[in-house]
Structures are given as structure tokens and as C-alpha cells.
Write a protein that holds these residues in place. Structure first.
Motif, PDB file in Angstrom:
ATOM      1  N   ALA A 118       0.855  -1.198   0.000  1.00  0.00           N
ATOM      2  CA  ALA A 118       0.000   0.000   0.000  1.00  0.00           C
ATOM      3  C   ALA A 118       0.885   1.241   0.000  1.00  0.00           C
ATOM      4  N   PHE A 119       0.544   2.251   0.778  1.00  0.00           N
ATOM      5  CA  PHE A 119       1.257   3.526   0.770  1.00  0.00           C
ATOM      6  C   PHE A 119       2.748   3.304   1.099  1.00  0.00           C
ATOM      7  N   MET A 120       3.007   2.574   2.182  1.00  0.00           N
ATOM      8  CA  MET A 120       4.422   2.382   2.550  1.00  0.00           C
ATOM      9  C   MET A 120       5.125   1.473   1.542  1.00  0.00           C
ATOM     10  N   GLU A 166       8.666  -1.284   9.214  1.00  0.00           N
ATOM     11  CA  GLU A 166       7.999   0.028   9.295  1.00  0.00           C
ATOM     12  C   GLU A 166       7.684   0.357  10.753  1.00  0.00           C
ATOM     13  N   LYS A 167       7.450   1.655  10.983  1.00  0.00           N
ATOM     14  CA  LYS A 167       7.141   2.107  12.338  1.00  0.00           C
ATOM     15  C   LYS A 167       5.620   2.073  12.545  1.00  0.00           C
ATOM     16  N   PRO A 168       5.181   2.090  13.811  1.00  0.00           N
ATOM     17  CA  PRO A 168       5.976   1.800  14.993  1.00  0.00           C
ATOM     18  C   PRO A 168       6.410   0.339  14.997  1.00  0.00           C
ATOM     19  N   SER A 208      11.608   7.186   8.979  1.00  0.00           N
ATOM     20  CA  SER A 208      12.246   7.810   7.817  1.00  0.00           C
ATOM     21  C   SER A 208      12.413   9.321   7.959  1.00  0.00           C
ATOM     22  N   TYR A 209      11.592   9.987   8.790  1.00  0.00           N
ATOM     23  CA  TYR A 209      11.675  11.457   8.836  1.00  0.00           C
ATOM     24  C   TYR A 209      13.044  11.927   9.335  1.00  0.00           C
ATOM     25  N   ARG A 210      13.730  11.099  10.157  1.00  0.00           N
ATOM     26  CA  ARG A 210      15.051  11.526  10.640  1.00  0.00           C
ATOM     27  C   ARG A 210      16.035  11.650   9.470  1.00  0.00           C
ATOM     28  N   LEU A 266       0.346  17.180  12.683  1.00  0.00           N
ATOM     29  CA  LEU A 266      -1.052  17.555  12.422  1.00  0.00           C
ATOM     30  C   LEU A 266      -1.480  17.070  11.039  1.00  0.00           C
ATOM     31  N   GLN A 267      -2.529  16.229  11.016  1.00  0.00           N
ATOM     32  CA  GLN A 267      -3.163  15.828   9.764  1.00  0.00           C
ATOM     33  C   GLN A 267      -4.661  16.057   9.902  1.00  0.00           C
ATOM     34  N   ASP A 268      -5.412  15.951   8.780  1.00  0.00           N
ATOM     35  CA  ASP A 268      -6.857  16.201   8.916  1.00  0.00           C
ATOM     36  C   ASP A 268      -7.710  15.190   8.154  1.00  0.00           C
ATOM     37  N   TRP A 276      -8.132  -0.191   8.575  1.00  0.00           N
ATOM     38  CA  TRP A 276      -7.316  -0.878   9.605  1.00  0.00           C
ATOM     39  C   TRP A 276      -6.693   0.116  10.571  1.00  0.00           C
ATOM     40  N   ARG A 277      -6.508   1.378  10.114  1.00  0.00           N
ATOM     41  CA  ARG A 277      -5.817   2.353  10.985  1.00  0.00           C
ATOM     42  C   ARG A 277      -6.695   2.766  12.166  1.00  0.00           C
ATOM     43  N   MET A 278      -7.986   2.416  12.115  1.00  0.00           N
ATOM     44  CA  MET A 278      -8.897   2.765  13.207  1.00  0.00           C
ATOM     45  C   MET A 278      -9.293   1.538  14.020  1.00  0.00           C
ATOM     46  N   GLY A 304       0.260   6.258  17.726  1.00  0.00           N
ATOM     47  CA  GLY A 304       1.310   5.363  17.238  1.00  0.00           C
ATOM     48  C   GLY A 304       1.649   5.594  15.780  1.00  0.00           C
ATOM     49  N   ASP A 305       0.679   6.108  15.017  1.00  0.00           N
ATOM     50  CA  ASP A 305       0.901   6.287  13.573  1.00  0.00           C
ATOM     51  C   ASP A 305       1.804   7.489  13.319  1.00  0.00           C
ATOM     52  N   ILE A 306       1.436   8.660  13.881  1.00  0.00           N
ATOM     53  CA  ILE A 306       2.230   9.875  13.620  1.00  0.00           C
ATOM     54  C   ILE A 306       2.918  10.413  14.875  1.00  0.00           C
ATOM     55  N   ALA A 336       4.386   8.619  16.965  1.00  0.00           N
ATOM     56  CA  ALA A 336       5.645   7.866  17.053  1.00  0.00           C
ATOM     57  C   ALA A 336       6.759   8.575  16.287  1.00  0.00           C
ATOM     58  N   HIS A 337       6.406   9.159  15.131  1.00  0.00           N
ATOM     59  CA  HIS A 337       7.409   9.917  14.366  1.00  0.00           C
ATOM     60  C   HIS A 337       7.949  11.085  15.190  1.00  0.00           C
ATOM     61  N   SER A 338       7.042  11.783  15.879  1.00  0.00           N
ATOM     62  CA  SER A 338       7.474  12.948  16.681  1.00  0.00           C
ATOM     63  C   SER A 338       8.386  12.515  17.827  1.00  0.00           C
ATOM     64  N   GLY A 340      11.720  15.829  -1.778  1.00  0.00           N
ATOM     65  CA  GLY A 340      10.333  15.554  -1.375  1.00  0.00           C
ATOM     66  C   GLY A 340      10.224  14.438  -0.368  1.00  0.00           C
ATOM     67  N   TYR A 341       8.976  14.071  -0.081  1.00  0.00           N
ATOM     68  CA  TYR A 341       8.660  13.040   0.917  1.00  0.00           C
ATOM     69  C   TYR A 341       9.399  11.739   0.620  1.00  0.00           C
ATOM     70  N   GLU A 342       9.453  11.366  -0.671  1.00  0.00           N
ATOM     71  CA  GLU A 342      10.029  10.064  -1.024  1.00  0.00           C
ATOM     72  C   GLU A 342      11.528   9.996  -0.731  1.00  0.00           C
TER      73      GLU A 342
HETATM   74  C1  SOE Z   1      -0.701   8.367   7.841  1.00  0.00           C
HETATM   75  O1  SOE Z   1      -0.796   9.086   8.987  1.00  0.00           O
HETATM   76  C2  SOE Z   1       0.725   8.402   7.318  1.00  0.00           C
HETATM   77  O2  SOE Z   1       0.745   7.656   6.131  1.00  0.00           O
HETATM   78  C3  SOE Z   1       1.700   7.746   8.288  1.00  0.00           C
HETATM   79  O3  SOE Z   1       1.365   6.374   8.489  1.00  0.00           O
HETATM   80  C4  SOE Z   1       3.109   7.852   7.718  1.00  0.00           C
HETATM   81  O4  SOE Z   1       4.054   7.276   8.624  1.00  0.00           O
HETATM   82  C5  SOE Z   1       3.437   9.321   7.479  1.00  0.00           C
HETATM   83  O5  SOE Z   1       4.733   9.440   6.905  1.00  0.00           O
HETATM   84  C6  SOE Z   1       2.415   9.945   6.541  1.00  0.00           C
HETATM   85  O6  SOE Z   1       1.079   9.755   7.075  1.00  0.00           O
END
Ligand code: SOE
Length: 401
Positions: free
Chosen positions: A17-19, A107-109, A139-141, A169-171, A182-184, A195-197, A199-201, A343-345
Motif C-alpha cells: 500500500a502507501f508504505m 515500518e514504524k511503529p 524515515s523522517y530523521r 497535524l493531519q486532517d 485498519w488504521r482505526m 502510534g501512527d504519527i 511515534a514519528h514525533s 520531497g517526501y520520497e
Molecule cells: C498516515 O498518517 C501516514 O501515512 C503515516 O502512516 C506515515 O508514517 C506518514 O509518513 C504519513 O502519514
């Protein structure tokens, strides 16, 4: 002049999927922009749905497919397992892979609980003694601006760290009709925004400052308690049409997490992770204040780092907006000329670069599972504090082998 043929690093990835897409991009490109000791090969991708995984392989460039991750681990033409699945599957896959002698990128967490993360860390420590290594994908580090911030703190340019301010912050769940995925579902994701975001912080704060969180006081909130059952397994947000006969399902995780923190070394911090900050798309922000200076970062402006040098003469003192695109900056020299931006990638590509360099040198890549376990302990302390009226809760940062 033909380039020297490097040994292959044959990758098997679980999930698409996304990751999966972000990691595939990184495996395809890292050795084309960085001189690596091993050349990644996209050998196989695993997913339960045959037609979906075949489509993913064709789209993302994987040479073969499996419909069971266990088959990847049994193959002797795979050197590394890349885990891009929900957190409830990380422990089983990582432990099996390490015990089969495969390196692991997870992948995290790291996991959905401290006991799982602890077992993964112990198995990874044993594997490392046999030259088999594991890394967790924070990956953000590896965003150049955050890597520069860490370098500046380590060089002492901020002095003693006093305060950390982290917001992610996401919306995409501001819409109450966004479907259930599954994320909920706590049984799959372990927690929600925390744990999703969040954890990154936590990882970014500990990475940049070099300090570890020792205790927290927290609250969690779920604004939308149930959502339309969509049958979708992936996706961020979207809008489900809700009618009288729409099947609804329970949201079992947080939409938002807030917590204060103490760090070893005496610093204090404030953290916010939310999926309902309407208008904020991926505002992963970190500010660190020291006795000599401050840095501030916002992923939505990811090619810049704000820096206040408290040692400047008064007439020029103020936040500098550093464009982090010079060859002297982390990673950037391998990409484009100054000012062209990344960019993000690129964070995922830099993650592969650092992982492959460590494997080529037979050294432990970072963040190790032991470092990722420290993030897991903070996540668990936040959940425990929130369940006990925001009671101060320590993270018991005892070292694990
Ligand atoms: C969703 O919040 C998400 O895809 C996270 O799971 C990722 O770790 C983040 O990089 C972007 O947003």
C-alpha cells in the motif's frame, strides 16, 4: 567507464500500500544516486490477494510475487525482508525473518505493544551477533533539514537543550463519514494518531536532541466513535455516504493525542498528534530550544530549517531560514543543485542508503530495534497515563540487550 559490479542485496517486501509504494521507490532509486556497497534488487513482493499483488509487482517493479510472507522467508534468493504491513503483523514476520538469517527493515511503529517490541529487540540482538541486522523505518530523521538539526545539536550549537515542541497535524479524519480502515482498528494498528504519527514525533525529538523521554502526562481523544464500514483495507480519509442502512463500525483508537514529557538531561517537552486538525495535511513540526540557540522544522516546508543563533550580535539576531539544499547538507549533494529541493520520497531513499551502507560495512543500522523499543515505551506510557486521568507515568527506559 563501466561502474564496478556490486554484490546484490535481494529484497523481499511484505505489503504494497502507501508504505509499500514509498519503499519500492527507494529500493529502485537509492543505488542510482548514491554509491552503495550492495545493489538492491526488487526480488519478490508478498500480499494475500493474488491479483492485487501481481498488479503491485508490475506497477512497482518487483520480479516475482508470493501470496504468503512465509514463502519469502523460505526462499534462498532473498537476503532482506522489508515489512510494510500493519503493526499487528510486525513481530511475527520480523522474528521469523531474523531467525531465518534475513536482514529486516520494519515500518514504524516497531510493534503494537512493548512486550512484542521487547521480543523483537531480543531476537534482533541475537541475530546481530551473527551478522544479521534489523532497522526500524523512522524515515523522517532522514529528511535533510532534520538530519542537519541533529548535527547542529550534536555539535553543541544549541547549547543545553531546555524545551522540545512537537506537533504532527493531519486532517484526513476530520470528516465524520470517512470510512473505517485498519488504521482505526486497535487490533491491527495498536493505536490511532498516537502510534501512527505521534511515534514519528517521539523518534524525531529523541534523535535530534540525543535525549530520551523518561515520563509523560497524557490525554487521548476519539471524536468520531463509529464510522461507515467500507471494506477498504487502506487509504487515508475519503468520504463515505452514510444512509439509514449504512453499516457502521466502532473506532477503537484515538483521533488525537496530547502529552507533556520530561527528558533525561532535564529538558521538558510538549507533543500533539492528531488526524483532525482541519486544514493541516502533513504538518510534522519540531522545535528545539537550547541555551545558545533554537531550531524549528515543519515538514510542509521540508527543504528549510529555521535557526536562531543566540550568539549572533544583537543587530543581526533573529531566526535564519536555512535552505537545506547545499552539498554540505546531509544527503543533498547526491541529488540536485542548490535550490532544487527534495520531497517526501527522499526520506525513504536515504533510509535505504543508510541501511545498505551499514549492511555493506557489517555494522548495526539505526534506528535499531532497541532504539525503536524506546519509542514503544513512550507510546505505552502515554496510553497508560491517558487511561489514568493523565497521571504522570514513567517510561522505564531500562536498556534491553
Ligand atoms: C498516515 O498518517 C501516514 O501515512 C503515516 O502512516 C506515515 O508514517 C506518514 O509518513 C504519513 O502519514
Amino acid at each position: 567507464m563501466p561502474t564496478e559490479q556490486k554484490p546484490a542485496l535481494r529484497v523481499g517486501m511484505v505489503g504494497y500500500a502507501f508504505m509499500g509504494a514509498a519503499h519500492s521507490h527507494a529500493w529502485r532509486n537509492a543505488h542510482r544516486f548514491f554509491d552503495l556497497p550492495l545493489t538492491p534488487e526488487l526480488t519478490a513482493i508478498a500480499g494475500r490477494n493474488r491479483s492485487a499483488v501481481d498488479h503491485a509487482a508490475q506497477k512497482m517493479g518487483w520480479a516475482s510475487t508470493e501470496t504468503d510472507w512465509r514463502a519469502l522467508i523460505e526462499r534462498d534468493d532473498i537476503d532482506l525482508i522489508d515489512i510494510c504491513t500493519p503493526g499487528n503483523t510486525h513481530a511475527e514476520i520480523a522474528i521469523a525473518a531474523l531467525q531465518a538469517g534475513k536482514h529486516v527493515l520494519c515500518e514504524k511503529p516497531l510493534a503494537n505493544s512493548v512486550p512484542e517490541a521487547q521480543e523483537m529487540t531480543e531476537v534482533a540482538a541475537e541475530a546481530a551477533r551473527n551478522g544479521v541486522f534489523a532497522m526500524c523505518g523512522y524515515s523522517y530523521r532522514r529528511t535533510p533539514a532534520l538530519a542537519l538539526a541533529q548535527r547542529m545539536v550534536a555539535e553543541g550549537r544549541l547549547g543545553t537543550i531546555r524545551q522540545v515542541r512537537a506537533q504532527y497535524l493531519q486532517d484526513w479524519l476530520s470528516d465524520e463519514n470517512a470510512p473505517l480502515t485498519w488504521r482505526m482498528d486497535k487490533t491491527k494498528s495498536g493505536s490511532g494518531a498516537l502510534g501512527d504519527i505521534g511515534a514519528h514525533s517521539i523518534d524525531a525529538a529523541q534523535f535530534v536532541t540525543g535525549l530520551n523521554i523518561t515520563g509523560v502526562s497524557a490525554l487521548l481523544e476519539t471524536f468520531t466513535k463509529e464510522r461507515p464500514v467500507s471494506g477498504e483495507l487502506v487509504g487515508l480519509g475519503g468520504h463515505g455516504e452514510v444512509t439509514a442502512d449504512t453499516e457502521m463500525g466502532p473506532v477503537t483508537v484515538d483521533d488525537a493525542a496530547l502529552f507533556t514529557a520530561r527528558f533525561d538531561g532535564g529538558a521538558i517537552g510538549i507533543f500533539e498528534a492528531t488526524r483532525t486538525a482541519l486544514g493541516r495535511k502533513n504538518a510534522n513540526r519540531l522545535e528545539v530550544n537550547g541555551t545558545l540557540g533554537s531550531v524549528a522544522f515543519d515538514f510542509e516546508d521540508m527543504n528549510f530549517l529555521q535557526y536562531y543563533d543566540g550568539t549572533d550580535t544583537e543587530d543581526v539576531r533573529g531566526f535564519h531560514r536555512i535552505m537545506v539544499t547545499e552539498p554540505v547538507h546531509p544527503y543533498v549533494g547526491n541529488w540536485w543543485p542548490a535550490g532544487h529541493g527534495l520531497g517526501y520520497e527522499h526520506g525513504f531513499t536515504h533510509q535505504v542508503v543508510d541501511l545498505v551502507n551499514a549492511l555493506g560495512n557489517k555494522t548495526q543500522p539505526t534506528p535499531s530495534f532497541s532504539e525503536a523499543l524506546r519509542v514503544q515505551r513512550v507510546l505505552a506510557a502515554v496510553e497508560k497515563s491517558a487511561a489514568n486521568n493523565s497521571q504522570w507515568t514513567t517510561t522505564n527506559q531500562e536498556e534491553t540487550p
